[in-house]
Design a protein around this motif. Structure first.
Motif: not given
Length: 287
Positions: A150-159
Motif C-alpha cells: 500500500e502507498e505509504a501515504t495511505k492508512t487503513g491497515g496494520e503496518i
C-alpha cells in the motif's frame, strides 16, 4: 558413533534447499546470513560431506545433500507434530489468508506451514494474488487476513514493514548503460508503473518499455536475464542484481508499506492466532 544432527541445523538446511538461496533462507529461519553460513559449515563438518554447490544463479544440492534433505524434512515434520501434540489449547476452525505473489517464495509460506502443523485441527487456506485481487477477495468475505502493498501515504491497515522501491540492474548485462535504456514495468493497473515512468521523465532518461508484467517475479526475471532494468521493493532484489543509486541517476521511488488487513466481520481465535504469527514473522525479518 553416528553424527549428532541438531534440529536447528536441519531446519536451516531445508530452508536453503527449498529457496536455493542463503539470503532467503536466513529470512525464513530468522538468522543473519553469516549465521546461516556458519550453521551449514558446522553441518557439513558433522556429516563429513559437502552438501551444497554454489553458483552464480544460486545454490544446488550435491548428491549427499539430496539424500540428507529427504530425511531432514521427515525429521522436522515429526518434531513439529510432536510439538503440536503438546499444545495445551490448539486452535480449531478455518482461516483464509491472502498474500502477494512476491511473498509466495519467501518466509511466509513456511510461517503458514508451521502454524498448520502447530495447530493440526485448524484449516489454513492460502490465496496468492496481486494486492488488488486480495482486497476484492476480502470485500466479498472470501478472505480473513490479507497482506498487501500500500502507498505509504495511505492508512487503513496494520503496518508490518516499510519498503522503499528501488531501481535494479543486472551486473552481468548492465542494461542501465544502454541508450535508449530498456525498462521493465508493471502493467497499467499498478500504481508502481506511474512512479517508475514519472521518475524516468524527471531524470530526462532516454528509455523504451521492453517488458510488461503483472507480477514481481516477472520483473525480477526480466532484470536478471538482461532484458531490462526495473523496479522492485528493496527487500526483493535478486542475488545477481543490484540497486541503482541516485548518483547514477536513479533516485529511490516513494516507499510502500506492507500492511495486514483483517476481515472484521469474522472474528475467531484461529484468525487472531494466525495474525500474531504473521506479525512475529515480519518482526523477526527486521531483526
Amino acid at each position: 558413533m553416528p553424527p549428532h544432527l541438531e534440529s536447528d541445523l536441519l531446519r536451516t538446511f531445508v530452508a536453503i534447499a527449498e529457496t536455493k538461496n542463503f539470503t532467503r533462507a536466513s529470512e525464513i529461519v530468522s538468522r543473519t546470513q553469516s549465521a546461516v553460513s556458519i550453521q551449514m559449515k558446522k553441518l557439513e563438518e558433522i556429516v563429513n560431506e559437502k552438501l551444497f554447490d554454489r553458483g552464480p544463479r544460486g545454490v544446488t544440492l550435491t548428491p549427499s545433500g539430496e539424500h540428507l534433505v529427504k530425511d531432514a524434512k521427515r525429521i522436522l515434520s515429526l518434531l513439529d507434530q510432536a510439538a503440536a501434540s503438546l499444545q495445551t489449547d490448539p486452535l480449531k476452525g478455518t482461516v483464509r489468508i491472502g498474500i502477494p505473489e512476491e511473498y509466495g517464495g519467501t518466509f511466509l509460506p513456511s510461517v503458514l506451514s508451521r502454524f498448520a502443523k502447530t495447530h493440526p485441527q485448524a484449516e489454513v487456506t492460502v490465496r496468492c494474488a496481486q494486492s488488488e485481487a486480495l482486497n476484492k477477495g476480502m470485500e466479498k468475505g472470501e478472505l480473513d487476513l490479507i497482506i498487501l502493498h500500500e502507498e505509504a501515504t495511505k492508512t487503513g491497515g496494520e503496518i508490518l514493514l516499510n519498503n522503499p522501491i528501488v531501481w535494479i540492474t543486472s551486473d552481468t548485462y548492465r542494461q542501465h548503460e544502454c541508450t535508449p535504456m530498456p525498462v521493465a514495468v508493471y502493467d497499467s493497473e499498478c500504481w508502481w508503473r506511474e512512479w517508475a515512468l514519472a521518475c524516468l521523465d524527471q531524470q530526462n532518461k532516454d528509455y523504451k518499455i521492453t517488458y510488461v508484467s503483472s507480477s514481481t517475479f516477472g520483473l525480477q526475471a526480466a532484470v536478471s536475464s538482461g532484458i531490462a532494468v526495473g523496479i522492485v521493493a528493496e527487500g526483493q532484489i535478486p542475488p545477481d542484481c543490484r540497486e541503482l543509486t541516485a548518483e547514477e541517476g536513479f533516485p529511490r521511488l516513494q516507499s510502500t508499506n506492507i500492511v495486514l488487513r483483517q476481515n472484521t466481520q469474522r472474528e475467531c481465535n484461529t484468525k487472531a492466532g494466525m495474525a500474531q504469527a504473521i506479525r512475529d514473522a515480519f518482526q523477526a525479518s527486521r531483526a
